[in-house]
Design an enzyme around this catalytic site. Structure first.
Site, PDB file in Angstrom:
ATOM      1  N   LYS A  80       0.851  -1.197   0.000  1.00 53.31           N
ATOM      2  CA  LYS A  80       0.000   0.000   0.000  1.00 53.31           C
ATOM      3  C   LYS A  80       0.884   1.244   0.000  1.00 53.31           C
ATOM      4  O   LYS A  80       1.918   1.270   0.683  1.00 53.31           O
ATOM      5  CB  LYS A  80      -0.899  -0.043   1.248  1.00 53.31           C
ATOM      6  CG  LYS A  80      -1.968   1.037   1.309  1.00 53.31           C
ATOM      7  CD  LYS A  80      -2.846   0.835   2.539  1.00 53.31           C
ATOM      8  CE  LYS A  80      -3.962   1.844   2.646  1.00 53.31           C
ATOM      9  NZ  LYS A  80      -4.839   1.601   3.817  1.00 53.31           N
ATOM     10  N   SER A 155      -9.734   1.389   2.792  1.00 56.55           N
ATOM     11  CA  SER A 155      -8.852   2.168   1.935  1.00 56.55           C
ATOM     12  C   SER A 155      -7.749   1.358   1.262  1.00 56.55           C
ATOM     13  O   SER A 155      -7.146   1.841   0.310  1.00 56.55           O
ATOM     14  CB  SER A 155      -8.209   3.298   2.751  1.00 56.55           C
ATOM     15  OG  SER A 155      -7.357   2.751   3.754  1.00 56.55           O
ATOM     16  N   SER A 179     -10.011  -0.812   7.050  1.00 53.02           N
ATOM     17  CA  SER A 179      -9.394  -0.624   5.732  1.00 53.02           C
ATOM     18  C   SER A 179      -8.636  -1.821   5.177  1.00 53.02           C
ATOM     19  O   SER A 179      -8.216  -1.793   4.025  1.00 53.02           O
ATOM     20  CB  SER A 179      -8.457   0.585   5.756  1.00 53.02           C
ATOM     21  OG  SER A 179      -9.193   1.769   5.653  1.00 53.02           O
TER      22      SER A 179
END
Lengths: 483, 95
Positions: A80, A155, A179
């Protein structure tokens, strides 16, 4: 030659050792496939083909040399874009960090590098991890590989889509209010949010420091355990990291022990508002675990229904403080040599006004509001007290049961654009994942089998530092399917 | 009387160092109003005598030894400064 679609960390490691393929071959194949497929999915913000191929060659040399080999050697992983890898960009999905290049490795990256893992690239995310659909990225949309009209969740939507779309074997995400787990559920992969303090956040771009945790997104529960064990541990660079040792039970759960776990079903998690497919997923998962011999019991978390309010006070308060560093002085939207005002206040206002997207601005303002004098006690302190009560609810429930089970999200993946105009509707996606963050508990999303069509996960929440319980249950559920 | 007027939003934005357009201040005042109204539910919970949770852990005073050292990264952090002079961060005049 096995296809990328069938690769897990586990069978990649054995294939590599048995000489079925080289790490370089597989990594090359991943980049070819990413170039073919990611134009549609949009999982990656940036790729590091040169760095990855070099790391793959080093892995192949290590295999040839023999000796003690890490199970993650040569394994292609997606990271990420809020975690720092030295020399690579780390945008956190924000324009304000568009040109930023990391000056050092996050602790999780350092650990994975030491294990010989290969980083394919950095994945898309909601700006500064604020969102539940990855639609708040300043750069691009990510599509759900199971239905490209739908969001991958967020996310950590980029990492989840990369793994589900077979563009990485595993990924790292971060979870502040769901997330990792929500995108895992939407994309049909395993997503673990570890216990608060189990994994160092040094080198993770902070969102809400009392809630953030880094964790794995993988195709199997065993892979999640492998990756988690590698990144966990005390780190002197993160004062909240705990000194814990995870033994062999994480990777080799014993059926006798797992069968003996008592699972609690909080009635507050099964109220109205669950979609039909989510209810079916829960029914099937509960029935499957019962068939193993696991005992179920109803429990109550009376303050869980206040989790959303509590979270949307505490998180923005921490956001408004953590994001103060993005000020146009140390980090600038225009990057190096960008044009900036000579007046300090003007520079702050312009950099932050232009560099932050709408959701980030909304949360910074909300955080500033709940921390402002006159509202501090009514909102911020009140929420901190309710957070205590919520933790006590879990303590009480864990007096009766070992694991708590519930849905991850009230629905499966929603359509792109469906919730972007209504922040409150978007926030409601997190209502079942937030309690574990507020209480600092480990929680995992396991892909269920009860729903037809889109993937739906179910959630297992464990006691502090008892990842072995939730992963063990998940693993035996998973084995039932393949049996 | 709204709890969070457009004027309040403008003031908060100034405190948070965010430049907002007029239209956005309008929209945010509505958004915040709706979100904060949702928080009302917390008022009904009896929290007398409850100790607030500060931070995500009950660990306290986890400090490294306070030892002087030198950075071993060759000043790499400074490479990313938008504006610098001789390896130091350059800032505009403050006064």
């Amino acid at each position: 030659m096995i296809t990328l679609h069938g690769l897990t960390l586990q069978n990649f490691a054995s294939g590599l050792r048995e000489g079925k393929f080289s790490a370089r071959e597989i990594i090359k194949e991943f980049f070819d496939y990413i170039k073919e497929r990611d134009g549609v999915i949009g999982a990656y913000l940036s790729l590091d083909e040169d760095g990855a191929l070099k790391a793959a060659e080093a892995a192949d040399k290590a295999i040839a040399a023999g000796g003690n080999i890490s199970p993650l050697l040569g394994a292609p992983i997606a990271i990420k874009d809020n975690m720092l890898i030295e020399g690579l960009s780390a945008t956190a999905g924000s324009k304000i960090l568009k040109d930023y290049r990391a000056a050092y490795d996050a602790t999780v990256i350092k650990k994975l590098k030491k294990a010989g893992a290969v980083f394919l690239g950095k994945t898309n995310m909601d700006e500064f991890a604020m969102g539940s659909s990855t639609e708040n990225s300043a750069f691009q949309l990510t599509k759900n590989p199971h239905d490209t009209k739908r969001v991958p969740g967020g996310s950590s939507g980029g990492s989840a889509a990369a793994v589900a779309g077979h563009m990485a074997i595993a990924g790292l995400g971060s979870d502040t209010g769901g997330s990792i787990r929500e995108p895992a559920s939407f994309c049909g992969v395993v997503g673990l949010k570890p216990t608060y303090g189990a994994v160092s956040r040094h080198g993770l771009i902070a969102m809400a420091s009392s809630l953030d945790q880094i964790g794995p997104l993988t195709k199997t529960v065993r892979d999640a355990a492998l990756l988690f064990r590698e990144i966990s541990g005390r780190d002197s660079m993160d004062a909240t990291s705990a000194d814990t040792a995870y033994g062999t039970e994480l990777l080799e759960p014993e059926l006798q022990k797992i069968k003996g776990l008592r699972v609690g079903l909080p009635k507050e998690f099964f109220g109205s508002g669950l979609s039909d497919e989510v209810s079916k997923t829960m029914d099937e998962a509960i029935a499957s675990l019962k068939s193993l011999g696991v005992a179920f019991k109803e429990v109550s978390l009376p303050h869980a229904k206040y989790a959303l309010s509590c979270y949307y006070i505490i998180m923005p308060a921490e956001v408004s403080s953590n994001l103060a560093r993005f000020d146009g002085i140390r980090y600038a939207a225009g990057g190096r040599n960008g044009k900036q005002s000579d007046n300090l206040l003007e520079r702050y206002l312009e950099t932050r006004g232009e560099g932050f997207g709408p959701e980030v601005r909304r949360r910074v303002l909300l955080g500033t509001f709940v921390l402002s004098s006159g509202y501090y006690d009514a909102y911020y302190v009140k929420a901190q007290k309710v957070r205590r009560l919520m933790g006590q609810d879990f303590d009480k429930a864990f007096g009766d049961v070992d694991v708590i089970m519930g849905p991850v999200c009230p629905t499966s993946a929603f359509k792109i654009g469906e919730r972007t105009d209504d922040p409150l509707a978007m926030y409601l996606s997190d209502i079942l994942t937030i309690p574990a963050n507020l209480a600092g508990l480990p929680a995992v999303s396991i892909p269920g089998r009860g729903a037809k069509g889109l993937p739906v996960g179910f959630q297992l929440i464990g006691r502090h530092f008892r990842e072995a319980d939730i992963l063990g249950l998940g693993e035996y559920y998973e084995r039932l399917a393949s049996a | 009387m709204p709890l969070i007027s457009k004027k309040d939003v403008a003031h908060l934005a100034q405190l948070a160092r965010l430049k907002l357009s007029d239209a956005e201040a309008d929209k945010l005042s509505g958004d915040l109003e709706e979100i904060v109204a949702y928080f009302k539910e917390l008022e009904s919970i009896d929290t007398s005598g409850v100790v607030p949770v500060a931070g995500g852990t009950d660990l306290t005073n986890v400090f490294r030894e306070d030892e002087a050292g030198t950075s071993d990264d060759g000043g790499k952090g400074a490479d990313q400064f938008p504006d610098k002079s001789g390896g130091l961060l350059k800032v505009p005049n403050i006064f």
